[in-house]
Design an enzyme around this catalytic site. Structure first.
Site, PDB file in Angstrom:
ATOM      1  N   ASP A 107       2.129 -47.374  67.872  1.00 13.38           N
ATOM      2  CA  ASP A 107       2.569 -46.455  67.843  1.00 13.38           C
ATOM      3  C   ASP A 107       4.313 -47.218  67.398  1.00 13.38           C
ATOM      4  OD1 ASP A 107       3.634 -43.992  67.167  1.00 13.38           O
ATOM      5  OD2 ASP A 107       4.671 -43.689  68.767  1.00 13.38           O
ATOM      6  N   ASP A 163      -3.801 -39.262  75.551  1.00 14.55           N
ATOM      7  CA  ASP A 163      -3.381 -37.517  76.328  1.00 14.55           C
ATOM      8  C   ASP A 163      -2.332 -37.459  75.899  1.00 14.55           C
ATOM      9  OD1 ASP A 163      -1.636 -40.525  77.701  1.00 14.55           O
ATOM     10  OD2 ASP A 163      -0.869 -38.667  78.316  1.00 14.55           O
ATOM     11  N   ARG A 169      -8.004 -35.865  77.393  1.00 15.36           N
ATOM     12  CA  ARG A 169      -8.452 -37.266  77.487  1.00 15.36           C
ATOM     13  C   ARG A 169      -9.464 -36.976  77.292  1.00 15.36           C
ATOM     14  NH1 ARG A 169      -4.632 -41.903  78.355  1.00 15.36           N
ATOM     15  NH2 ARG A 169      -3.066 -41.030  80.280  1.00 15.36           N
TER      16      ARG A 169
HETATM   17  P1  IMP Z   1       4.080 -47.896  70.877  1.00 14.23           P
HETATM   18  O1  IMP Z   1       4.510 -48.787  72.601  1.00 14.23           O
HETATM   19  O2  IMP Z   1       5.007 -46.931  70.657  1.00 14.23           O
HETATM   20  O3  IMP Z   1       3.241 -48.256  70.080  1.00 14.23           O
HETATM   21  O4  IMP Z   1       3.215 -46.505  72.236  1.00 14.23           O
HETATM   22  C1  IMP Z   1       2.171 -47.413  72.951  1.00 14.23           C
HETATM   23  C2  IMP Z   1       1.450 -46.530  73.775  1.00 14.23           C
HETATM   24  O5  IMP Z   1       2.014 -45.515  73.744  1.00 14.23           O
HETATM   25  C3  IMP Z   1       0.365 -45.998  72.943  1.00 14.23           C
HETATM   26  O6  IMP Z   1      -0.751 -46.848  74.616  1.00 14.23           O
HETATM   27  C4  IMP Z   1      -0.544 -44.784  73.757  1.00 14.23           C
HETATM   28  O7  IMP Z   1      -0.817 -44.763  75.274  1.00 14.23           O
HETATM   29  C5  IMP Z   1       1.211 -44.294  73.599  1.00 14.23           C
HETATM   30  N1  IMP Z   1       1.344 -42.814  72.582  1.00 14.23           N
HETATM   31  C6  IMP Z   1       1.753 -43.229  70.693  1.00 14.23           C
HETATM   32  N2  IMP Z   1       1.096 -42.490  70.252  1.00 14.23           N
HETATM   33  C7  IMP Z   1       0.630 -41.774  70.967  1.00 14.23           C
HETATM   34  C8  IMP Z   1      -0.118 -40.611  70.322  1.00 14.23           C
HETATM   35  O8  IMP Z   1      -0.248 -39.946  69.200  1.00 14.23           O
HETATM   36  N3  IMP Z   1      -0.736 -40.059  71.465  1.00 14.23           N
HETATM   37  C9  IMP Z   1      -1.034 -40.104  72.493  1.00 14.23           C
HETATM   38  N4  IMP Z   1      -0.738 -41.333  73.176  1.00 14.23           N
HETATM   39  C10 IMP Z   1      -0.052 -42.330  72.245  1.00 14.23           C
END
Ligand code: IMP
Ligand code: MG
Length: 181
Positions: A107, A163, A169
């Site tokens: 993300d 989730d 999940r």
């Molecule tokens: P980042 O560090 O912002 O890239 O976020 C990564 C983590 O956020 C992932 O491993 C997910 O657990 C959670 N995450 C990010 N986007 C989503 C989504 O659309 N649905 C569910 N979990 C998300």
């Protein structure tokens, strides 16, 4: 309040076809020693991916190891709290190993980047990353996953391990969550 989209964004059949292809892409490109999976979101993807990897790796599959870590930065909201907490890395013998780091989704990218930095600090020989889903539009840090299942738009998704506040999940398809008011 949130509700699920009327139809899955990606249905189980599409997921399984893509995971099988992804396994072929990984096996052709990278002979890793240890697959590290980030719980909890990646558990279902990891189970399917490892079965598909074994089909293409043949006898080599018997030598591959798996380890699970717990990475969290979200709490119970849809926005990352930004503070990455990682448990379980210290139990893995990482020195000199080639790592395939698997997560559910990239993300902002900070989880994946943070994990790669920790792995390099621990003395791995190589680390490559694999995510089922990539939200490129949301990227805040400079990381490109090496293997990506699906590129998706800037929407919050659940199911297939992912989730919202620890719900959704078990669903075999991936759905979008939409605000109801
Ligand atoms: P980042 O560090 O912002 O890239 O976020 C990564 C983590 O956020 C992932 O491993 C997910 O657990 C959670 N995450 C990010 N986007 C989503 C989504 O659309 N649905 C569910 N979990 C998300
Ligand atoms: Mg996660």
């Amino acid at each position: 309040m949130y509700r699920m989209s009327e139809k899955p964004l990606i249905d189980a059949t599409e997921i399984h076809e893509r995971v099988a292809t992804l396994a072929r892409e990984i096996a052709a490109a990278y002979d890793y020693d240890i697959l590290i999976s980030a719980l909890t979101g990646a558990y279902m993807f990891t189970a399917d991916l490892t079965r598909e990897l074994a089909k293409v790796q043949g006898i080599n599959a018997t030598q591959k190891r798996i380890a699970f870590i717990k990475a969290s930065s979200y709490g119970e909201s849809m926005e990352s709290s930004g503070k990455l907490q990682v448990q379980g890395l210290e139990r893995i013998n990482l020195q000199g190993k080639k790592i395939l780091m698997v997560d559910d989704i990239a993300d902002t990218g900070s989880t994946l980047l943070g994990l790669c930095e920790m792995l390099r600090e621990a003395g791995v020989q190589d680390v490559r990353t694999c995510v089922l889903l990539n939200k490129q539009e949301r990227r805040e840090v400079d990381i490109t996953a090496d293997f990506v299942g699906f590129e998706i738009a800037n929407e919050f998704v659940v199911g297939y391990g992912l989730d919202y506040a620890n719900n959704y999940r078990f669903l075999p398809d991936i759905w979008t969550l939409q605000e109801t008011n």
